[in-house]
Design a protein around this motif. Structure first.
Motif, PDB file in Angstrom:
ATOM      1  N   ILE A   1       0.841  -1.201   0.000  1.00  0.00           N
ATOM      2  CA  ILE A   1       0.000   0.000   0.000  1.00  0.00           C
ATOM      3  C   ILE A   1       0.877   1.253   0.000  1.00  0.00           C
ATOM      4  CG2 ILE A   1      -1.662   1.345   1.364  1.00  0.00           C
ATOM      5  CD1 ILE A   1      -2.815  -1.331   2.345  1.00  0.00           C
ATOM      6  N   ALA A   2       1.943   1.211   0.827  1.00  0.00           N
ATOM      7  CA  ALA A   2       2.854   2.367   0.880  1.00  0.00           C
ATOM      8  C   ALA A   2       3.522   2.606  -0.468  1.00  0.00           C
ATOM      9  CB  ALA A   2       3.906   2.135   1.969  1.00  0.00           C
TER      10      ALA A   2
ATOM     11  N   THR B   1       7.856   8.135  14.672  1.00  0.00           N
ATOM     12  CA  THR B   1       8.650   6.959  14.302  1.00  0.00           C
ATOM     13  C   THR B   1       9.703   6.651  15.367  1.00  0.00           C
ATOM     14  OG1 THR B   1       8.358   7.521  11.967  1.00  0.00           O
ATOM     15  CG2 THR B   1      10.110   5.970  12.499  1.00  0.00           C
ATOM     16  N   ILE B   2      10.346   7.697  15.889  1.00  0.00           N
ATOM     17  CA  ILE B   2      11.394   7.475  16.891  1.00  0.00           C
ATOM     18  C   ILE B   2      10.823   6.876  18.167  1.00  0.00           C
ATOM     19  CG2 ILE B   2      12.935   8.711  18.458  1.00  0.00           C
ATOM     20  CD1 ILE B   2      13.845  10.394  16.161  1.00  0.00           C
ATOM     21  N   VAL B   3       9.594   7.251  18.515  1.00  0.00           N
ATOM     22  CA  VAL B   3       8.981   6.682  19.725  1.00  0.00           C
ATOM     23  C   VAL B   3       8.900   5.157  19.605  1.00  0.00           C
ATOM     24  CG1 VAL B   3       6.794   6.471  20.969  1.00  0.00           C
ATOM     25  CG2 VAL B   3       7.696   8.723  20.421  1.00  0.00           C
ATOM     26  N   ILE B   4       8.488   4.676  18.431  1.00  0.00           N
ATOM     27  CA  ILE B   4       8.391   3.220  18.232  1.00  0.00           C
ATOM     28  C   ILE B   4       9.785   2.589  18.175  1.00  0.00           C
ATOM     29  CG2 ILE B   4       7.631   1.433  16.624  1.00  0.00           C
ATOM     30  CD1 ILE B   4       5.274   3.205  15.902  1.00  0.00           C
ATOM     31  N   PHE B   5      10.715   3.224  17.448  1.00  0.00           N
ATOM     32  CA  PHE B   5      12.079   2.683  17.375  1.00  0.00           C
ATOM     33  C   PHE B   5      12.732   2.657  18.764  1.00  0.00           C
ATOM     34  CE2 PHE B   5      13.143   3.574  12.623  1.00  0.00           C
ATOM     35  CZ  PHE B   5      12.265   2.561  12.275  1.00  0.00           C
TER      36      PHE B   5
ATOM     37  N   GLY C   1      18.170   5.052  10.872  1.00  0.00           N
ATOM     38  CA  GLY C   1      18.150   6.387  10.284  1.00  0.00           C
ATOM     39  C   GLY C   1      17.682   6.364   8.835  1.00  0.00           C
ATOM     40  N   GLY C   2      18.181   5.388   8.059  1.00  0.00           N
ATOM     41  CA  GLY C   2      17.787   5.286   6.644  1.00  0.00           C
ATOM     42  C   GLY C   2      16.303   5.019   6.483  1.00  0.00           C
ATOM     43  N   ILE C   3      15.760   4.123   7.330  1.00  0.00           N
ATOM     44  CA  ILE C   3      14.327   3.818   7.257  1.00  0.00           C
ATOM     45  C   ILE C   3      13.501   5.051   7.626  1.00  0.00           C
ATOM     46  CG2 ILE C   3      12.490   2.499   8.376  1.00  0.00           C
ATOM     47  CD1 ILE C   3      14.377   0.121   8.437  1.00  0.00           C
ATOM     48  N   THR C   4      13.975   5.787   8.618  1.00  0.00           N
ATOM     49  CA  THR C   4      13.246   7.003   9.018  1.00  0.00           C
ATOM     50  C   THR C   4      13.177   7.996   7.859  1.00  0.00           C
ATOM     51  OG1 THR C   4      14.015   6.715  11.288  1.00  0.00           O
ATOM     52  CG2 THR C   4      13.172   8.879  10.695  1.00  0.00           C
ATOM     53  N   ILE C   5      14.275   8.156   7.137  1.00  0.00           N
ATOM     54  CA  ILE C   5      14.277   9.078   6.000  1.00  0.00           C
ATOM     55  C   ILE C   5      13.341   8.580   4.897  1.00  0.00           C
ATOM     56  CG2 ILE C   5      15.712  10.102   4.197  1.00  0.00           C
ATOM     57  CD1 ILE C   5      16.082  11.187   7.078  1.00  0.00           C
ATOM     58  N   LEU C   6      13.351   7.261   4.642  1.00  0.00           N
ATOM     59  CA  LEU C   6      12.449   6.696   3.630  1.00  0.00           C
ATOM     60  C   LEU C   6      10.998   6.958   4.007  1.00  0.00           C
ATOM     61  CD1 LEU C   6      12.518   5.066   1.005  1.00  0.00           C
ATOM     62  CD2 LEU C   6      12.285   2.990   2.376  1.00  0.00           C
ATOM     63  N   VAL C   7      10.716   6.809   5.298  1.00  0.00           N
ATOM     64  CA  VAL C   7       9.357   7.077   5.793  1.00  0.00           C
ATOM     65  C   VAL C   7       8.996   8.554   5.603  1.00  0.00           C
ATOM     66  CG1 VAL C   7       8.065   7.289   7.942  1.00  0.00           C
ATOM     67  CG2 VAL C   7       9.215   5.152   7.400  1.00  0.00           C
TER      68      VAL C   7
ATOM     69  N   GLY D   1       1.812  10.403   8.190  1.00  0.00           N
ATOM     70  CA  GLY D   1       2.810  10.126   9.220  1.00  0.00           C
ATOM     71  C   GLY D   1       2.369   9.033  10.177  1.00  0.00           C
ATOM     72  N   THR D   2       1.092   9.041  10.536  1.00  0.00           N
ATOM     73  CA  THR D   2       0.576   8.001  11.440  1.00  0.00           C
ATOM     74  C   THR D   2       0.655   6.632  10.781  1.00  0.00           C
ATOM     75  OG1 THR D   2      -0.947   9.629  12.380  1.00  0.00           O
ATOM     76  CG2 THR D   2      -1.399   7.313  12.834  1.00  0.00           C
ATOM     77  N   TYR D   3       0.248   6.589   9.500  1.00  0.00           N
ATOM     78  CA  TYR D   3       0.301   5.306   8.774  1.00  0.00           C
ATOM     79  C   TYR D   3       1.743   4.807   8.654  1.00  0.00           C
ATOM     80  CZ  TYR D   3      -0.171   1.859   5.068  1.00  0.00           C
ATOM     81  OH  TYR D   3      -0.104   0.694   4.355  1.00  0.00           O
ATOM     82  N   SER D   4       2.646   5.739   8.301  1.00  0.00           N
ATOM     83  CA  SER D   4       4.030   5.314   8.047  1.00  0.00           C
ATOM     84  C   SER D   4       4.735   4.856   9.320  1.00  0.00           C
ATOM     85  CB  SER D   4       4.808   6.461   7.400  1.00  0.00           C
ATOM     86  OG  SER D   4       4.933   7.554   8.289  1.00  0.00           O
ATOM     87  N   SER D   5       4.482   5.528  10.446  1.00  0.00           N
ATOM     88  CA  SER D   5       5.192   5.149  11.668  1.00  0.00           C
ATOM     89  C   SER D   5       4.754   3.771  12.167  1.00  0.00           C
ATOM     90  CB  SER D   5       4.958   6.202  12.757  1.00  0.00           C
ATOM     91  OG  SER D   5       3.583   6.283  13.074  1.00  0.00           O
ATOM     92  N   ILE D   6       3.482   3.420  11.925  1.00  0.00           N
ATOM     93  CA  ILE D   6       2.974   2.127  12.405  1.00  0.00           C
ATOM     94  C   ILE D   6       3.133   1.031  11.350  1.00  0.00           C
ATOM     95  CG2 ILE D   6       0.904   0.887  13.181  1.00  0.00           C
ATOM     96  CD1 ILE D   6      -0.102   3.548  14.320  1.00  0.00           C
ATOM     97  N   CYS D   7       2.790   1.351  10.114  1.00  0.00           N
ATOM     98  CA  CYS D   7       2.653   0.311   9.083  1.00  0.00           C
ATOM     99  C   CYS D   7       3.793   0.283   8.061  1.00  0.00           C
ATOM    100  CB  CYS D   7       1.326   0.489   8.345  1.00  0.00           C
ATOM    101  SG  CYS D   7      -0.106   0.400   9.428  1.00  0.00           S
TER     102      CYS D   7
END
Length: 326
Positions: free
Chosen positions: A13-14, A208-212, A160-166, A299-305
């Protein structure tokens, strides 16, 4: 955890969202406002008889100002108005335009005039790009530093790379929305749009950082340490080897489960405030609020899913690469 179990669906989906947004941006490039392109914007409102767009176009064309555009709109008081975009005007030309457009009807007035030279517009555009690039760089360095020491099963740079992709996902979605709004309603990108994007970047990376961070805490709780001495060129060095005692899928899944209520509640309260701003904030903040709403949803979708499933996907790729027989 559903985000981990159905990660292929969420990542698909993303990918569709990102591909579709990029396609929209390429096919329907967002309109650049005078904040970045330079020029003058005149808003004239009519209280009584509203002239046609052709009549306004006729009087402006007679001033021989070069290229211009006219767009029907509503002013802050809800009156019918027109937005007239021209090149950067001198004071005498501004007066000529004001007299020409207000001569079409009694009770008319110029309610807004903004003029930005091409040099200032370029400076604003360059500063906006540097601001976004600076934010992205600081985010990468911060995450790499904050997650240093978490080398298994993925390194801190991967976080860090995943966070930027998100973040790319979270920026593409509201930008695509601006493309649609520009095509349908003539909405332009201005400084407020850049401010909204920076706010979305901050919001998304925090989520995203909260989950990481919870993943990091769970990794520390579910690992054993073993000190190993290595002799390298006559020098004995002591290193610490970590062994994870629980599957990485479970660790990440638990982290998402422990954080999802906080993420959704934060998003809902933020969206309530943004919808209020959109509905009663007036025309000036309407587009700003709409971009933020799209950014918060993305942002909500990306941080969780997206972020957590990408961690699992990368760890499995790394595992299969190190153990090709598995």
């Amino acid at each position: 955890m559903f985000a981990i179990k159905y990660r292929k669906i969420f990542l698909s989906i993303a990918a569709v969202l990102m591909g579709g947004s990029l396609l929209l941006i390429l096919l329907l490039p967002p309109k650049v406002g005078i904040d970045f392109a330079g020029g003058s914007l005149t808003e004239v409102a009519y209280s009584d008889t509203v002239p046609t767009e052709e009549e306004v176009e006729s009087v402006v064309e007679a001033l021989d100002l070069g290229g211009f555009s006219i767009q029907a709109s509503l002013d802050e008081s809800g009156r019918d108005s027109y937005l007239i975009r021209t090149r950067d005007l001198s004071e005498a030309e501004r007066v000529d335009v004001a007299e020409a457009v207000t001569s079409l009807s009694d009770g008319s007035e110029v309610t807004r005039f903004t003029s930005i030279g091409p040099v200032m517009g370029k400076e604003l555009r360059d500063k906006a790009m540097w601001a976004i690039a600076g934010v992205v760089l600081i985010i990468i360095l911060y995450i790499a530093f904050a997650f240093a020491g978490i080398g298994k099963p993925v390194s801190s740079w991967v976080y860090g790379g995943i966070t930027i992709l998100v973040l790319i996902h979270d920026v593409l979605v509201p930008t695509a929305l601006m493309s649609i709004l520009g095509y349908l309603s003539g909405v332009e990108m201005d400084v407020l749009f850049v401010m909204a994007l920076l706010a979305v970047l901050g919001y998304s990376v925090n989520d995203t950082i909260v989950i990481f961070d919870r993943v990091r805490e769970n990794l520390i709780k579910n690992r054993t340490e073993r000190r190993v001495k290595r002799n390298e060129v006559g020098v004995v060095r002591e290193e610490v080897e970590y062994t994870i005692t629980k599957p990485f899928d479970d660790i990440v899944g638990n982290a998402v489960s422990q954080s999802i209520a906080r993420s959704i509640n934060t998003s809902l309260t933020t969206l309530l405030a943004l919808f209020a701003l959109y509905l009663i904030g007036g025309d000036v903040t309407e587009t700003f609020a709409l971009v933020l709403i799209a950014g918060v949803l993305a942002g909500t979708y990306s941080s969780i899913c997206i972020a957590s499933p990408l961690l699992i996907t990368y760890s499995k790729y790394k595992e299969s690469k190190n153990n090709p027989n598995n």
